[in-house]
Design an enzyme around this catalytic site. Structure first.
Site, PDB file in Angstrom:
ATOM      1  N   CYS A   1       0.880  -1.176   0.000  1.00  0.00           N
ATOM      2  CA  CYS A   1       0.000   0.000   0.000  1.00  0.00           C
ATOM      3  C   CYS A   1       0.913   1.219   0.000  1.00  0.00           C
ATOM      4  O   CYS A   1       2.103   1.120   0.241  1.00  0.00           O
ATOM      5  CB  CYS A   1      -0.854   0.019   1.253  1.00  0.00           C
ATOM      6  SG  CYS A   1      -1.836  -1.460   1.445  1.00  0.00           S
TER       7      CYS A   1
ATOM      8  N   ARG B   1       1.805   1.441  -5.961  1.00  0.00           N
ATOM      9  CA  ARG B   1       1.964   0.434  -4.906  1.00  0.00           C
ATOM     10  C   ARG B   1       0.658  -0.285  -4.593  1.00  0.00           C
ATOM     11  O   ARG B   1       0.638  -1.281  -3.873  1.00  0.00           O
ATOM     12  CB  ARG B   1       2.500   1.082  -3.630  1.00  0.00           C
ATOM     13  CG  ARG B   1       3.821   1.786  -3.765  1.00  0.00           C
ATOM     14  CD  ARG B   1       4.193   2.509  -2.495  1.00  0.00           C
ATOM     15  NE  ARG B   1       4.361   1.573  -1.403  1.00  0.00           N
ATOM     16  CZ  ARG B   1       5.511   0.928  -1.160  1.00  0.00           C
ATOM     17  NH1 ARG B   1       6.549   1.148  -1.935  1.00  0.00           N
ATOM     18  NH2 ARG B   1       5.619   0.080  -0.182  1.00  0.00           N
TER      19      ARG B   1
ATOM     20  N   TRP C   1      -3.625  -1.842  -1.431  1.00  0.00           N
ATOM     21  CA  TRP C   1      -3.636  -3.118  -2.154  1.00  0.00           C
ATOM     22  C   TRP C   1      -4.137  -4.121  -1.132  1.00  0.00           C
ATOM     23  O   TRP C   1      -3.482  -4.392  -0.127  1.00  0.00           O
ATOM     24  CB  TRP C   1      -2.222  -3.486  -2.632  1.00  0.00           C
ATOM     25  CG  TRP C   1      -2.208  -4.668  -3.541  1.00  0.00           C
ATOM     26  CD1 TRP C   1      -2.443  -4.687  -4.886  1.00  0.00           C
ATOM     27  CD2 TRP C   1      -1.984  -6.034  -3.169  1.00  0.00           C
ATOM     28  NE1 TRP C   1      -2.353  -5.962  -5.380  1.00  0.00           N
ATOM     29  CE2 TRP C   1      -2.082  -6.812  -4.355  1.00  0.00           C
ATOM     30  CE3 TRP C   1      -1.704  -6.683  -1.989  1.00  0.00           C
ATOM     31  CZ2 TRP C   1      -1.912  -8.192  -4.366  1.00  0.00           C
ATOM     32  CZ3 TRP C   1      -1.536  -8.060  -1.986  1.00  0.00           C
ATOM     33  CH2 TRP C   1      -1.641  -8.803  -3.169  1.00  0.00           C
TER      34      TRP C   1
ATOM     35  N   ASN D   1       0.449  -0.052   6.099  1.00  0.00           N
ATOM     36  CA  ASN D   1       0.927  -0.879   4.990  1.00  0.00           C
ATOM     37  C   ASN D   1       1.601  -2.088   5.620  1.00  0.00           C
ATOM     38  O   ASN D   1       2.562  -1.952   6.369  1.00  0.00           O
ATOM     39  CB  ASN D   1       1.937  -0.099   4.132  1.00  0.00           C
ATOM     40  CG  ASN D   1       2.599  -1.009   3.091  1.00  0.00           C
ATOM     41  OD1 ASN D   1       2.010  -2.017   2.696  1.00  0.00           O
ATOM     42  ND2 ASN D   1       3.814  -0.683   2.689  1.00  0.00           N
ATOM     43  N   GLY D   2       1.074  -3.276   5.347  1.00  0.00           N
ATOM     44  CA  GLY D   2       1.685  -4.490   5.905  1.00  0.00           C
ATOM     45  C   GLY D   2       0.602  -5.482   6.306  1.00  0.00           C
ATOM     46  O   GLY D   2      -0.545  -5.372   5.896  1.00  0.00           O
TER      47      GLY D   2
ATOM     48  N   GLU E   1      10.531 -13.661 -19.598  1.00  0.00           N
ATOM     49  CA  GLU E   1      10.245 -12.247 -19.298  1.00  0.00           C
ATOM     50  C   GLU E   1       9.245 -11.666 -20.289  1.00  0.00           C
ATOM     51  O   GLU E   1       8.323 -10.949 -19.906  1.00  0.00           O
ATOM     52  CB  GLU E   1      11.551 -11.444 -19.296  1.00  0.00           C
ATOM     53  CG  GLU E   1      11.399  -9.955 -19.102  1.00  0.00           C
ATOM     54  CD  GLU E   1      10.703  -9.561 -17.801  1.00  0.00           C
ATOM     55  OE1 GLU E   1      10.531 -10.417 -16.916  1.00  0.00           O
ATOM     56  OE2 GLU E   1      10.282  -8.403 -17.681  1.00  0.00           O
TER      57      GLU E   1
ATOM     58  N   LYS F   1       5.646 -10.062 -19.183  1.00  0.00           N
ATOM     59  CA  LYS F   1       5.223  -8.713 -19.601  1.00  0.00           C
ATOM     60  C   LYS F   1       3.842  -8.773 -20.245  1.00  0.00           C
ATOM     61  O   LYS F   1       2.943  -8.017 -19.918  1.00  0.00           O
ATOM     62  CB  LYS F   1       6.224  -8.120 -20.586  1.00  0.00           C
ATOM     63  CG  LYS F   1       7.538  -7.702 -19.988  1.00  0.00           C
ATOM     64  CD  LYS F   1       7.494  -6.447 -19.136  1.00  0.00           C
ATOM     65  CE  LYS F   1       7.315  -6.577 -17.688  1.00  0.00           C
ATOM     66  NZ  LYS F   1       8.118  -7.378 -16.845  1.00  0.00           N
TER      67      LYS F   1
ATOM     68  N   GLU G   1       0.961  -9.849 -17.718  1.00  0.00           N
ATOM     69  CA  GLU G   1       0.634  -8.989 -16.564  1.00  0.00           C
ATOM     70  C   GLU G   1       0.028  -7.655 -16.967  1.00  0.00           C
ATOM     71  O   GLU G   1      -0.614  -6.998 -16.154  1.00  0.00           O
ATOM     72  CB  GLU G   1       1.854  -8.771 -15.675  1.00  0.00           C
ATOM     73  CG  GLU G   1       2.939  -7.903 -16.254  1.00  0.00           C
ATOM     74  CD  GLU G   1       4.037  -7.608 -15.219  1.00  0.00           C
ATOM     75  OE1 GLU G   1       3.743  -7.491 -14.016  1.00  0.00           O
ATOM     76  OE2 GLU G   1       5.193  -7.501 -15.631  1.00  0.00           O
TER      77      GLU G   1
ATOM     78  N   HIS H   1       8.340 -31.403 -26.023  1.00  0.00           N
ATOM     79  CA  HIS H   1       7.940 -32.237 -24.871  1.00  0.00           C
ATOM     80  C   HIS H   1       6.611 -31.784 -24.305  1.00  0.00           C
ATOM     81  O   HIS H   1       6.387 -31.841 -23.100  1.00  0.00           O
ATOM     82  CB  HIS H   1       9.042 -32.190 -23.813  1.00  0.00           C
ATOM     83  CG  HIS H   1      10.375 -32.617 -24.334  1.00  0.00           C
ATOM     84  ND1 HIS H   1      10.729 -33.937 -24.496  1.00  0.00           N
ATOM     85  CD2 HIS H   1      11.405 -31.891 -24.820  1.00  0.00           C
ATOM     86  CE1 HIS H   1      11.946 -33.996 -25.021  1.00  0.00           C
ATOM     87  NE2 HIS H   1      12.378 -32.776 -25.228  1.00  0.00           N
TER      88      HIS H   1
ATOM     89  N   LYS I   1       3.314  -2.651  -7.417  1.00  0.00           N
ATOM     90  CA  LYS I   1       4.708  -2.545  -7.839  1.00  0.00           C
ATOM     91  C   LYS I   1       5.643  -3.265  -6.883  1.00  0.00           C
ATOM     92  O   LYS I   1       6.638  -3.843  -7.302  1.00  0.00           O
ATOM     93  CB  LYS I   1       5.112  -1.066  -7.914  1.00  0.00           C
ATOM     94  CG  LYS I   1       6.535  -0.838  -8.394  1.00  0.00           C
ATOM     95  CD  LYS I   1       6.714  -1.263  -9.823  1.00  0.00           C
ATOM     96  CE  LYS I   1       8.131  -1.036 -10.295  1.00  0.00           C
ATOM     97  NZ  LYS I   1       8.351  -1.630 -11.626  1.00  0.00           N
TER      98      LYS I   1
HETATM   99  C1  AGP Z   1       7.526  -7.387 -12.964  1.00  0.00           C
HETATM  100  O1  AGP Z   1       7.029  -6.803 -14.152  1.00  0.00           O
HETATM  101  C2  AGP Z   1       6.470  -7.548 -11.905  1.00  0.00           C
HETATM  102  N1  AGP Z   1       5.861  -6.315 -11.619  1.00  0.00           N
HETATM  103  C3  AGP Z   1       6.931  -8.334 -10.697  1.00  0.00           C
HETATM  104  O2  AGP Z   1       7.131  -9.650 -11.147  1.00  0.00           O
HETATM  105  C4  AGP Z   1       8.217  -7.876  -9.982  1.00  0.00           C
HETATM  106  O3  AGP Z   1       9.337  -8.124 -10.799  1.00  0.00           O
HETATM  107  C5  AGP Z   1       8.365  -8.707  -8.697  1.00  0.00           C
HETATM  108  O4  AGP Z   1       7.276  -8.426  -7.861  1.00  0.00           O
HETATM  109  C6  AGP Z   1       9.675  -8.458  -7.948  1.00  0.00           C
HETATM  110  O5  AGP Z   1       9.718  -7.132  -7.514  1.00  0.00           O
HETATM  111  P1  AGP Z   1      11.135  -6.568  -6.972  1.00  0.00           P
HETATM  112  O6  AGP Z   1      12.094  -6.618  -8.117  1.00  0.00           O
HETATM  113  O7  AGP Z   1      10.840  -5.178  -6.511  1.00  0.00           O
HETATM  114  O8  AGP Z   1      11.572  -7.458  -5.844  1.00  0.00           O
END
Ligand code: AGP
Length: 611
Positions: free
Chosen positions: A2, A27, A73, A99-100, A484, A488, A491, A507, A606
């Protein structure tokens, strides 16, 4: 996960808080709320984004020079008005943002219910403020002491700010396991989850440490530990620039950050490579040269995109430094009782430096005697402050939830670490290092050339934007790039996508090939080129649609694939830095065409600061 912001000083609090919440919305954005003091404590909160809260408070008097705000969040309790923060005590004199996660909130809630407390939400946060109220009423102590006693009773992670109707000139803030920064201005204080809401007002900040409480009065700041010892505040100067937080004319932060990659890689390399001498210098780990010379094994722990960077790092470190590398999901590593010895080096990769699973994995590694390094982007975040040493990626603030420039910066740092260890262990000749570093120094220019593919990629995006599934295939260090690219796409466009080693297709995944499935290959002219060409033929033979990332001038794959995207030819070591960029752009354009919220994709945040 959050975002929290607080202000006390001589200015109107609302504009500062609401702007800060916008900066922190990456966040979490399930709901938002604010509390202000103006002839009494006023709380406004609403499910939805910060802009929904702004519409909700239109026409309301928002005066007051002390206040706080929260963008959520959801962890405990679905996104809704009643679960939005701030949450208040029974007598509504106290209000809190958090936050937590309070892990033992259930037991505490049962005890408070038995005492007649009534709760309006399903959140752990509301339990916390009721516990403070209960302790204050039972002991007659002042709020600071009641908060301190409370925090000694809770288990879990928190970054909290509390306001008290009876003490309107005070904010009380505290943290454990979730980030918190205090901005120290002239006659004003700021508190926030990170520095982005603060930097335009002051560059003087204090990073609160775990188990610390800050008593923030208009003209006095006191910091103490929850064991009641007074702490001396350590004021640092931020090196973040405000313009880095704005979109700079791009439609989305993500596109801006994709285009920043030539600069961010250049910043990451600055002062660290000396091509003509064939030398790498990494000041952040130079005390550990001997350790690196004799290290038996490197374990990389990370999550998400950072885990993909770790996989690229495995190829690079094993290829050039000849040190065994294991790459672990931090969330698995922390719970499987891993075998770790003092000869191990554990490297955490994290853009935010706050990911809970990655932090927990590091704590285990440290407990079991390993040397621990961090590769992080946010200066002063929890992981760099916990590790023995590390290397910052210097990519600048990454606001888009989908990580782009942080990934290529992480891969750049891992490339430097691979060469640095090779230097210590003599596994690369000086002349080869000169050659590699000369090429690496060129990469920012090659990135700028790679970005020229944007319009072509946008056309391909239009062709495949309605796909329901997508397969990404690559070999060697292009396999993590395939992973990756798939992450992308999924997500931010919500299209199901998988990354696979190209050879693995036979496979199982080859059964998926049909007229609706775009298959994206990384088929650059590198060591496994011919093998990848065979895999492309296998897909073509089954009617699959092939899109291929190829080296400039490639005609063989060009004649086979439906679309090719050309990138500059470079050494195997540096292909991930270039091949990732078209995949970032492809995901971006497809998501925009599908009307998705590119910078704040649904359900995501994030920084995942809860497990
Ligand atoms: C990446 O596009 C995502 N938003 C997510 O997988 C991110 O890489 C992951 O949460 C790790 O975050 P960090 O690098 O801040 O630890």
């Amino acid at each position: 996960m959050c975002g929290i912001v607080g202000y006390i000083g001589y200015r109107e609090a609302y504009p500062i808080i609401i702007k800060g919440l916008h900066r922190l919305e990456y966040r979490g954005y399930d709901s938002a709320g604010i509390a202000l003091y103006d002839k009494g404590l006023k709380v406004y909160k609403k499910a939805g984004k910060v802009s929904d809260l702004e519409n909700f408070v239109k026409g309301v008097s928002l005066a007051g020079t002390v206040g706080m705000g929260h963008t959520r969040w959801a962890t405990h309790g679905a996104p809704s008005d009643r679960n939005s923060h701030p949450h208040s005590s029974s007598d509504r004199k106290l209000t809190i943002i958090h936050n937590g996660i309070i892990e033992n909130y259930g037991v505490i809630k049962e005890a408070l219910l038995a005492k007649g407390h009534i709760f309006k939400s399903d959140t752990d946060t509301e339990v916390l403020i009721h516990l403070v109220e209960d302790i204050q009423k039972e002991t007659g102590l002042d709020l600071l002491e009641a908060v301190r006693i409370t925090l000694n009773k809770v288990i879990g992670a928190y970054a909290i700010v509390i306001m008290n109707a009876d003490e309107p000139d005070v904010l009380i803030a505290a943290r454990k396991g979730s980030p918190m920064v205090i901005g120290v201005g002239k006659g004003e204080y700021f508190v926030a989850s990170d520095a982005t809401p603060i930097v335009e007002y002051t560059k003087n900040v204090i990073y609160l440490n775990d188990n610390e409480i800050a008593y923030i009065h208009r003209d006095e700041l006191l910091i103490k530990n929850i064991d009641n010892t007074i702490q001396t505040p350590y004021i640092q100067e931020l090196d973040m620039k405000l313009e880095a937080l704005e979109k700079g004319g791009y439609d989305h932060f993500m596109l801006k950050e994709i285009y920043e990659q030539a600069r961010s890689i250049r910043d990451c390399l600055r002062g660290r490579i000396y091509p003509s001498q064939g030398e790498v210098q990494l000041g952040g780990i130079k005390e550990y040269k001997e350790k690196l010379k004799n290290v038996d094994r490197i374990i990389i722990v990370a999550c998400g995109t950072s885990w993909h960077a770790g996989l690229v790092g495995e190829y690079l470190i094993e290829e050039y430094a000849r040190v065994p590398v294991e790459v672990e999901y931090a969330s698995e590593f922390r719970y499987r009782n891993p075998i770790i010895t003092q000869k191990d080096l554990v490297i955490a990769i994290s853009q935010s430096g706050e990911t809970a699973d990655t932090m927990a994995a590091l704590e285990i590694a440290k407990e079991r005697g390993a040397t621990i390094f961090g590769i992080c982007n946010v200066v002063g975040s929890s992981i760099p402050r916990f590790t023995d040493a590390g290397v910052y990626t210097h990519a600048g603030p990454e606001i888009g939830v989908a990580s782009t420039k942080a990934f290529t910066a992480q891969v750049t740092v891992l490339t430097l670490i691979a060469f640095y260890i090779a230097q210590q262990r003599g596994t690369i000749t000086q002349s080869k290092l000169v050659e590699y570093l000369t090429e690496l120094d060129e990469i920012p220019t090659l990135v700028e050339r790679t970005l020229l593919c944007n319009d072509h990629v946008e056309k391909i995006a239009a062709r495949f934007k309605d796909a329901n599934n997508c397969l990404f295939l690559g070999r060697g260090s292009s396999f993590p790039v395939a992973l990756e690219g798939a992450l992308k796409l999924k997500e931010i466009s919500y299209i199901h996508a998988e990354g696979y080693p190209a050879a693995e297709m036979k496979h199982g995944p080859i059964a998926l090939i049909d007229d609706d499935l775009p298959v994206i290959f990384i088929a650059t002219k590198n060591s496994s080129y011919e093998k990848v060409v065979s895999n492309i033929q296998e897909v073509k033979a089954r009617g699959g649609h092939v899109i291929a990332i190829v080296s400039e001038g490639d005609t063989q794959v060009r004649d086979m694939a439906e679309y090719v995207i050309e990138i500059p030819q470079t050494d195997d070591a540096f292909v991930p830095l270039l091949a990732t960029i078209p995949l970032q752009l492809l995901a971006y354009h497809i998501a925009v065409m599908r009307g998705c919220n590119v910078d704040q994709p649904r359900n995501l945040a994030k920084s995942v600061t809860v497990e």
